[in-house]
Motif scaffolding. Sequence first.
Motif, PDB file in Angstrom:
ATOM      1  N   UNK A   1      64.660   1.395  16.887  1.00 34.45           N
ATOM      2  CA  UNK A   1      65.543   0.797  17.884  1.00 34.45           C
ATOM      3  C   UNK A   1      64.719   0.501  19.133  1.00 34.45           C
ATOM      4  N   UNK A   2      64.548  -0.790  19.446  1.00 38.73           N
ATOM      5  CA  UNK A   2      63.831  -1.182  20.650  1.00 38.73           C
ATOM      6  C   UNK A   2      64.826  -1.812  21.613  1.00 38.73           C
ATOM      7  N   UNK A   3      64.347  -2.163  22.808  1.00 38.86           N
ATOM      8  CA  UNK A   3      65.287  -2.802  23.739  1.00 38.86           C
ATOM      9  C   UNK A   3      65.708  -4.175  23.224  1.00 38.86           C
ATOM     10  N   UNK A   4      64.812  -4.865  22.481  1.00 38.75           N
ATOM     11  CA  UNK A   4      65.179  -6.172  21.929  1.00 38.75           C
ATOM     12  C   UNK A   4      66.304  -6.037  20.913  1.00 38.75           C
ATOM     13  N   UNK A   5      66.135  -5.109  19.960  1.00 35.46           N
ATOM     14  CA  UNK A   5      67.156  -4.991  18.918  1.00 35.46           C
ATOM     15  C   UNK A   5      68.452  -4.432  19.492  1.00 35.46           C
ATOM     16  N   UNK A   6      68.326  -3.555  20.474  1.00 27.52           N
ATOM     17  CA  UNK A   6      69.523  -2.983  21.094  1.00 27.52           C
ATOM     18  C   UNK A   6      70.359  -4.084  21.735  1.00 27.52           C
ATOM     19  N   UNK A   7      69.691  -5.018  22.455  1.00 24.51           N
ATOM     20  CA  UNK A   7      70.460  -6.061  23.135  1.00 24.51           C
ATOM     21  C   UNK A   7      70.967  -7.111  22.158  1.00 24.51           C
ATOM     22  N   UNK A   8      70.294  -7.289  21.015  1.00 25.91           N
ATOM     23  CA  UNK A   8      70.841  -8.187  19.995  1.00 25.91           C
ATOM     24  C   UNK A   8      72.128  -7.618  19.429  1.00 25.91           C
ATOM     25  N   UNK A   9      72.103  -6.307  19.114  1.00 22.98           N
ATOM     26  CA  UNK A   9      73.304  -5.658  18.592  1.00 22.98           C
ATOM     27  C   UNK A   9      74.410  -5.716  19.636  1.00 22.98           C
ATOM     28  N   UNK A  10      74.017  -5.517  20.895  1.00 22.75           N
ATOM     29  CA  UNK A  10      74.991  -5.517  21.991  1.00 22.75           C
ATOM     30  C   UNK A  10      75.669  -6.878  22.116  1.00 22.75           C
TER      31      UNK A  10
ATOM     32  N   UNK B   1      68.753  -5.961  32.387  1.00 20.42           N
ATOM     33  CA  UNK B   1      68.941  -6.129  30.951  1.00 20.42           C
ATOM     34  C   UNK B   1      67.736  -6.839  30.351  1.00 20.42           C
ATOM     35  N   UNK B   2      67.663  -6.807  29.026  1.00 19.82           N
ATOM     36  CA  UNK B   2      66.551  -7.428  28.320  1.00 19.82           C
ATOM     37  C   UNK B   2      67.057  -8.692  27.625  1.00 19.82           C
ATOM     38  N   UNK B   3      66.291  -9.795  27.726  1.00 17.88           N
ATOM     39  CA  UNK B   3      66.704 -11.028  27.061  1.00 17.88           C
ATOM     40  C   UNK B   3      66.089 -11.064  25.678  1.00 17.88           C
ATOM     41  N   UNK B   4      66.904 -10.925  24.646  1.00 19.68           N
ATOM     42  CA  UNK B   4      66.308 -10.884  23.306  1.00 19.68           C
ATOM     43  C   UNK B   4      65.812 -12.266  22.889  1.00 19.68           C
ATOM     44  N   UNK B   5      66.382 -13.351  23.470  1.00 20.67           N
ATOM     45  CA  UNK B   5      65.900 -14.686  23.109  1.00 20.67           C
ATOM     46  C   UNK B   5      64.605 -15.043  23.839  1.00 20.67           C
TER      47      UNK B   5
END
Lengths: 74, 244
Positions: B24-33, B105-109
């Motif tokens: 679980x990284x910040x990228x995957x966390x924000x995608x799930x979010x 927040x982290x931008x997953x895109x």
Amino acid sequence: MDVEAAKMIGAGLAVFALLGVGIGLGNIFSSLLTGISRNPEASKELFSKAILGFALTESVALLAFIVSLLILFK
Amino acid sequence: MDPLNQFQVKTYIPLSFLGIDISVTNASLFMVLSVGLFCILSLMATRSRSLVPTKMQSLVENAYTFLNSLLQEFCGEEGLKYFPYIFSLFIFVLFSNLLGLVPGAFTSTSQLVVTGTLALTVFVSVTIIGLIKHGFKFFRLFLPDGVPFYVVPILVPVEILSYFMRPVSLAIRLFANMVAGHVMIKIFASFAVMIAGTAFLPLSILPLIVNTAVTFFEVVVALLQAYVFTILSCIYLNDALKLH
């Protein structure tokens, strides 16, 4: 020449692509205005097409921006 | 202050499954979010399906009708079969872009991996749809009708090249827009911090004003890029369905 100085100059030169992008964007919106003033009914349809053209042109500018960032911070 | 620092992927919970890193990284966390937020929103909005919609319900309904008419405009009736895919594509990109604008927040895109995967899925699925629908006639896509024979040796390689550049340009466009916007916000914020350290402290309000305007602009860009990503996917789909 110093490498640091050459990097700065290179980063500045990389964003020269904005010259073309500026001309292109101006062209898109001037055509949009001409189109709308000739036929105000079609403004909604024209606008969505113009936005598409805007985004496609804008991406060239952003590519140049990314290149200059890579030169500066790599 | 390095403006590219904010795009670093940090691991929160290290996990691995059959040798594949699925931590679980910040990228995957924000995608799930972003997916979870839309699920919650649409579940809440459609809980009491009334004939006269509430504000929440009409928000979700408008998103549906907007994308439905977009798909119909670009692909016609036969494109409506692929509506769920286009809809989820738009919503995922939009929510990832907008979530990234929340401070901290982290931008997953903003990860080339994420946008590249999205663009490759569009590319592969559109190619497979075209191949299934038209068989070997699908390769007529590279040779438009009524072309003089002496142009063919130049035109066909160019068409093939431009076909394979599609996912690249699709991925790079979204990625570059997101990165450029966030870097711009960060640079203006660091201007304010730099000025605050000197004797001209009150002047640091100027970069902050600019930053507010840039943030507004970024909201527009977030909407626009999700829209452009969807429109281009629709155009590619239309090419595969109708072959010019």
